[in-house]
Design a protein around this motif. Sequence first.
Motif, mmCIF file in Angstrom:
data_model
loop_
_atom_site.group_PDB
_atom_site.id
_atom_site.type_symbol
_atom_site.label_atom_id
_atom_site.label_comp_id
_atom_site.label_asym_id
_atom_site.label_seq_id
_atom_site.Cartn_x
_atom_site.Cartn_y
_atom_site.Cartn_z
ATOM 1 N N SER A 60 5.640 9.550 -2.246
ATOM 2 C CA SER A 60 7.079 9.346 -2.380
ATOM 3 C C SER A 60 7.305 8.573 -3.673
ATOM 4 C CB SER A 60 7.597 8.531 -1.193
ATOM 5 O OG SER A 60 8.977 8.270 -1.318
ATOM 6 N N ALA A 61 8.522 8.631 -4.174
ATOM 7 C CA ALA A 61 8.872 7.899 -5.395
ATOM 8 C C ALA A 61 10.109 7.051 -5.143
ATOM 9 C CB ALA A 61 9.139 8.867 -6.540
ATOM 10 N N GLN A 62 10.055 5.802 -5.565
ATOM 11 C CA GLN A 62 11.247 4.966 -5.551
ATOM 12 C C GLN A 62 12.160 5.457 -6.664
ATOM 13 O OE1 GLN A 62 11.746 2.913 -3.171
ATOM 14 N NE2 GLN A 62 13.535 1.761 -3.802
ATOM 15 N N LEU A 83 12.544 16.271 -4.322
ATOM 16 C CA LEU A 83 13.397 15.422 -5.150
ATOM 17 C C LEU A 83 14.844 15.912 -5.126
ATOM 18 C CD1 LEU A 83 10.994 14.869 -8.172
ATOM 19 C CD2 LEU A 83 11.482 13.268 -6.306
ATOM 20 N N ARG A 84 15.041 17.227 -5.180
ATOM 21 C CA ARG A 84 16.397 17.782 -5.102
ATOM 22 C C ARG A 84 17.057 17.457 -3.763
ATOM 23 N NH1 ARG A 84 14.095 22.128 -7.872
ATOM 24 N NH2 ARG A 84 13.727 23.246 -5.927
ATOM 25 N N SER A 85 16.272 17.444 -2.689
ATOM 26 C CA SER A 85 16.836 17.246 -1.356
ATOM 27 C C SER A 85 17.441 15.863 -1.167
ATOM 28 C CB SER A 85 15.783 17.513 -0.279
ATOM 29 O OG SER A 85 14.843 16.457 -0.219
ATOM 30 N N THR A 86 17.086 14.893 -1.995
ATOM 31 C CA THR A 86 17.686 13.562 -1.891
ATOM 32 C C THR A 86 18.641 13.276 -3.042
ATOM 33 O OG1 THR A 86 15.751 12.539 -2.951
ATOM 34 C CG2 THR A 86 15.800 12.552 -0.544
ATOM 35 N N GLY A 87 18.932 14.259 -3.868
ATOM 36 C CA GLY A 87 19.901 14.070 -4.948
ATOM 37 C C GLY A 87 19.275 13.832 -6.307
ATOM 38 N N GLY A 88 18.097 14.393 -6.522
ATOM 39 C CA GLY A 88 17.420 14.197 -7.796
ATOM 40 C C GLY A 88 17.018 15.493 -8.452
ATOM 41 N N ALA A 89 16.370 15.353 -9.600
ATOM 42 C CA ALA A 89 15.891 16.520 -10.346
ATOM 43 C C ALA A 89 14.655 16.164 -11.161
ATOM 44 C CB ALA A 89 17.005 17.053 -11.253
ATOM 45 N N GLY A 90 13.953 15.086 -10.758
ATOM 46 C CA GLY A 90 12.776 14.664 -11.512
ATOM 47 C C GLY A 90 13.125 14.058 -12.857
ATOM 48 N N LEU A 91 14.296 13.414 -12.945
ATOM 49 C CA LEU A 91 14.746 12.824 -14.214
ATOM 50 C C LEU A 91 14.166 11.423 -14.399
ATOM 51 C CD1 LEU A 91 18.531 13.838 -14.127
ATOM 52 C CD2 LEU A 91 16.552 15.146 -14.963
ATOM 53 N N LEU A 92 14.077 11.004 -15.657
ATOM 54 C CA LEU A 92 13.550 9.693 -16.038
ATOM 55 C C LEU A 92 14.555 8.941 -16.900
ATOM 56 C CD1 LEU A 92 10.027 10.815 -17.344
ATOM 57 C CD2 LEU A 92 10.533 9.806 -15.095
ATOM 58 N N ALA A 132 0.804 -1.229 0.000
ATOM 59 C CA ALA A 132 0.000 0.000 0.000
ATOM 60 C C ALA A 132 0.836 1.279 0.000
ATOM 61 C CB ALA A 132 -0.948 0.000 1.197
ATOM 62 N N ALA A 133 2.053 1.235 0.552
ATOM 63 C CA ALA A 133 2.890 2.438 0.607
ATOM 64 C C ALA A 133 3.130 2.981 -0.800
ATOM 65 C CB ALA A 133 4.220 2.133 1.280
ATOM 66 N N ASP A 134 3.055 4.296 -0.940
ATOM 67 C CA ASP A 134 3.208 4.946 -2.245
ATOM 68 C C ASP A 134 4.674 4.999 -2.654
ATOM 69 O OD1 ASP A 134 2.871 6.416 -4.556
ATOM 70 O OD2 ASP A 134 2.311 8.264 -3.546
ATOM 71 N N HIS A 135 4.991 4.380 -3.787
ATOM 72 C CA HIS A 135 6.341 4.411 -4.359
ATOM 73 C C HIS A 135 6.341 5.131 -5.703
ATOM 74 C CE1 HIS A 135 8.124 1.537 -1.501
ATOM 75 N NE2 HIS A 135 6.940 0.963 -1.524
ATOM 76 N N THR A 136 5.190 5.752 -6.079
ATOM 77 C CA THR A 136 5.038 6.307 -7.423
ATOM 78 C C THR A 136 4.428 7.713 -7.450
ATOM 79 O OG1 THR A 136 2.831 5.370 -7.703
ATOM 80 C CG2 THR A 136 4.701 3.981 -8.390
ATOM 81 N N ASN A 179 17.956 1.185 -10.529
ATOM 82 C CA ASN A 179 16.516 1.401 -10.646
ATOM 83 C C ASN A 179 15.741 1.327 -9.341
ATOM 84 O OD1 ASN A 179 16.688 -1.394 -10.312
ATOM 85 N ND2 ASN A 179 15.009 -1.800 -11.716
ATOM 86 N N SER A 180 16.385 1.005 -8.212
ATOM 87 C CA SER A 180 15.632 0.864 -6.967
ATOM 88 C C SER A 180 16.532 1.029 -5.749
ATOM 89 C CB SER A 180 14.925 -0.497 -6.932
ATOM 90 O OG SER A 180 13.988 -0.556 -5.888
ATOM 91 N N SER A 181 16.997 2.258 -5.503
ATOM 92 C CA SER A 181 17.916 2.512 -4.392
ATOM 93 C C SER A 181 17.211 2.913 -3.104
ATOM 94 C CB SER A 181 18.918 3.615 -4.755
ATOM 95 O OG SER A 181 19.790 3.174 -5.751
ATOM 96 N N HIS A 182 16.237 3.829 -3.206
ATOM 97 C CA HIS A 182 15.551 4.327 -2.011
ATOM 98 C C HIS A 182 14.346 5.153 -2.426
ATOM 99 C CE1 HIS A 182 17.079 8.453 -2.591
ATOM 100 N NE2 HIS A 182 18.221 7.878 -2.954
ATOM 101 N N GLY A 183 13.541 5.511 -1.440
ATOM 102 C CA GLY A 183 12.410 6.395 -1.686
ATOM 103 C C GLY A 183 12.820 7.853 -1.573
#
Length: 187
Positions: free
Chosen positions: A138-140, A172-181, A123-127, A159-163
Amino acid sequence: MSFFVTSTGAGKGADFGGLEGADRYCQALATAAGAGQRTWRAYLSTQGPGAVDARSRIGHGPWQNAKGVVVARSVQELHGENNLTKQTALTEKGEVVNGRGDQPNRHDILTGSQPDGTAYAEAADHTCRNWTSSTDGSAQVGHHDRIGLRDDAPSRSWNSSHGSRGCSDEALRSTGGAGLLYCFAAN
């Protein structure tokens, strides 16, 4: 080119308007780079009724980056011993994406997937609400550079390091991302 990491996020965090919107985003970037004759799919899973596995959306391979380097020959190789690294996970423009140790770090790539490329059944949101929210959930994510905070396999997964901490651009920036695909040519 049959594989790339998006050079930029869409500007709405993890909200792409669902899978169709994410696919349109991949298609638009591929078209701008001269590779629009193929059908492009975002490597994303969804959850809940009718859940979709990322691995089933991207075709059969092989996939090569903008420089012609093969990153995987098949879906099985992609989810096993592939050639995805910081040096091979290039943008549609053929550029290296900043990783851990670079400023800003942009190594978190949205996937919503488990290591084998399948959707989460829990049930936890990963998407981020199936790629429709920039506020709740949250997003995996995976690490395109294969570097994690720890040296274990999950932390270094492509493809699956953390949420993520949330679904907004800021979260997303705060965990090292930029909304990239990750984008793959499905044909």
